[in-house]
Scaffold this active site. Sequence first.
Site, PDB file in Angstrom:
ATOM      1  N   SER A  96      -1.579   2.715   3.746  1.00  0.00           N
ATOM      2  CA  SER A  96      -2.013   1.427   4.289  1.00  0.00           C
ATOM      3  C   SER A  96      -0.962   0.750   5.165  1.00  0.00           C
ATOM      4  O   SER A  96      -1.245  -0.269   5.793  1.00  0.00           O
ATOM      5  CB  SER A  96      -2.413   0.485   3.152  1.00  0.00           C
ATOM      6  OG  SER A  96      -1.312   0.185   2.333  1.00  0.00           O
ATOM      7  N   LYS A 150      -3.719  -7.978  -1.914  1.00  0.00           N
ATOM      8  CA  LYS A 150      -2.874  -8.104  -0.728  1.00  0.00           C
ATOM      9  C   LYS A 150      -3.064  -9.467  -0.066  1.00  0.00           C
ATOM     10  O   LYS A 150      -2.103 -10.099   0.383  1.00  0.00           O
ATOM     11  CB  LYS A 150      -3.199  -6.985   0.255  1.00  0.00           C
ATOM     12  CG  LYS A 150      -2.822  -5.597  -0.249  1.00  0.00           C
ATOM     13  CD  LYS A 150      -3.238  -4.507   0.727  1.00  0.00           C
ATOM     14  CE  LYS A 150      -2.853  -3.119   0.211  1.00  0.00           C
ATOM     15  NZ  LYS A 150      -3.261  -2.040   1.123  1.00  0.00           N
TER      16      LYS A 150
END
Length: 820
Positions: A687, A730
């Site tokens: 990611s 996140k």
Amino acid sequence: MTEKKRPEEEIQFGDELPVLPIRNAVLFPGAVAPFDVGREKSVALVEDVDNLSAPIIAIFAQKDSATDDPGQEDLYQYGCAARVLKALKHSSGNYSLILQGIGRIKLDRMQQTAPYLRAKIQRLDETSSNEVEAEALAMSLRDIAKQVIQLMPELPREAGSLIDSIQAPGALADLVAANLDAQIEEKAKIIETTEVNERIRMVLRLLTRQLEVLRMRERINSQIKEDMGKNQREYVLRQQLKAIKEELGEDEGDQGDLDGLEERIVKANLPNEAETVAKKQLKRLRAMQVGSAEYTVVRTYLDWILDIPWTHSTQDVMDIQAVRKILDEDHYGLEKVKKRILEFLAVRKLKQDKKGPILCLLGPPGVGKTSLGRSIARSLGRKFHRISLGGVHDEAAIRGHRRTYVGALPGQMIQGMKKAGTVNPVFMLDEVDKIGHDFRGDPAAALLEVLDPEQNHTFVDHYLEIPYDLSHVMFIATANIADPIPAPLRDRMEILEIPGYTRREKLAIARQHLVPKQLEEHGIKTDLLDITDNALEEIIDHYTREAGVRSLERRIADVIRGVAVKVAEGDLTPRKIETADHLHEYLGAPKFTSEVAERTEDAGVATGLAWTSVGGEILFIEATSMHGSGKLQLTGQLGDVMKESAQTALSFVRSRAEQYGIAKDFLEKRDLHIHIPAGAMPKDGPSAGVTMLTSLVSLLTGIRVRHDVAMTGEITLRGRVLPIGGLKEKVLAAHRAGIKRVIAPERNKADLEEVPKEVQEAIEFCWVQKMDQVLEFALESMPKPMAKTEGGDGQKGEERPAEGKPGEPQPQQARTSTSN
């Protein structure tokens, strides 16, 4: 034994003597014995002995040893005149006396009661009706006494010689009586008897009884030694007790105990199979010896069968509003979990035989997973039991050991049912993601049966070996991450994800739960300390950086302890903790500040978002270049997947170099270095691909990345942005760090529903499909294609940031708002 003194001439004393009462003893003529004196009147008598014409006192035994101040009616009428041989005074004021019996006396009447007792006495002379008979009786007494001495090895060897040395029958009777193990009443009758023959007969009866007891003890010891082998020596005391009971005909205790077990089996309402096994084991138990090792094993097994609940259950609270109120009182937020509990209760209300759910609360540490299980049990009115599975690596911890092993016990499930006492408790399986496994078995595999609604109604523990119904138990497992949980076990649980708390949620939790709890635990009254919301927000922003609230609670406790010290010193001035200066006194300098703006002031630095087992984190990716030969260096303890993402990003930049105003040969004479700080922590995953690419483009073009932007996404060689996991965690990390814009893959847009509304309103979300979109949203200005001129090593691209100068004030404004 003590030898009777035979004075050469008769000791004379008057008919009035001081009286010393003694407890639990009788002094006989001729005997020399020690006595401790501590009562007030007795001490006064001893201190006055020197003033007497002769150190002769009267000794009478008390009828009741508990009487502290005895009178004439509390003493036996017959006693012994005694000479005080020695008196020793202790530091406590008490005395130790050594007395020698002189002759029998009778108490006529008390003449004086203070400062000590003094009485009129009558001296008694012994008589003998038949001296020949007396000699014969004395011989019998001497023989039996020697037999007793032989059976008592603790007596000195000289005792037999002492018996032979005494010729007078009366003196021999007194010597033996003085050393007999007999009651005070019996000895009082002996000293009362002046007729020698009768006195010897009385002593003979008592001595013969003692001889029989000693012979019985010898016979019991011999019998036990014959019965026991080398491996049964440890049961000597139990065997002795058994032999004694058999001799007395009182061996009924164990039988009565077994009858009690049979009654418990009848009342326990056991299932057919369990009842059959219990009755069979009880039948075996009746045929066993109590001292055998197998008896203890079978008895313990029966106790386990009868102690665990088979039918007893608690009544669930069916008032949905009351349950909702309790859940809200104990925990702020966590709506998904509360909703699931209310759904279970609603279905249970409509269908009474509904089996208990099997839930798994998944989330970072400190968000209240374990305490939520206790709250669920309280709201439903059920018993609660917690089993910690962290570090468990033995299958027997779940299923138990077979009874063939020494010290075998049932597993944690059956032990928990016994402690709960009902068939429908709430079981908290804590840290299910941290189960280990080795050569002893895999506990996670054993849990497959426990957590399967189709199987757990016939769960079989290795110790019990009887099917047990666990289908009514509500199982709630907790875990930080789902990956370590084996797929079959994960498939059996309904996973409810608990995200980290937002800033507003932390403030509400601190205000409603943490501050009152810590004030109570530290004994501080609410009128002495007021921690305002501004202070709590300051602690949240600058003294903690976590998904949960554990550190927040510790910091609040630090403040309260600081106040507690001052209160304990006598300073009762009410305090209001409101500003950062107030907190500095108790917590010191702030531990966390926003580094985003400072780190992104230079080109080549980009802010990424990462997921960890303790929640989301922001991640800085730094890139720099130097003279070299085209190498790419990666540091920061990166995993293989992350290294491949960096190679992919570099390949994409090289393929689009002219489009971004970068010279084609920019890598021929340069080395690139990508570093991710916090090098002590391992990092991996795809990611960070978009962040690495943005960092490289920023470095090679000289265009800075916006300081209020964080990004996440996987990239391909064609420049497409692929979806990632953990978006919710996140985004919460970005919110905690003061990020204003988040760039994420378009295909993750549906995950935004799980993000709290408060966070959605505070952050601008940019959904992207291609890398060009990422650069457009992330960089202060888009790089322009490179002009078709000869050569160039990227210098023009490096000069392009000058065109973006008008946008420079924007970062400063954002930096100010972040610090607020």
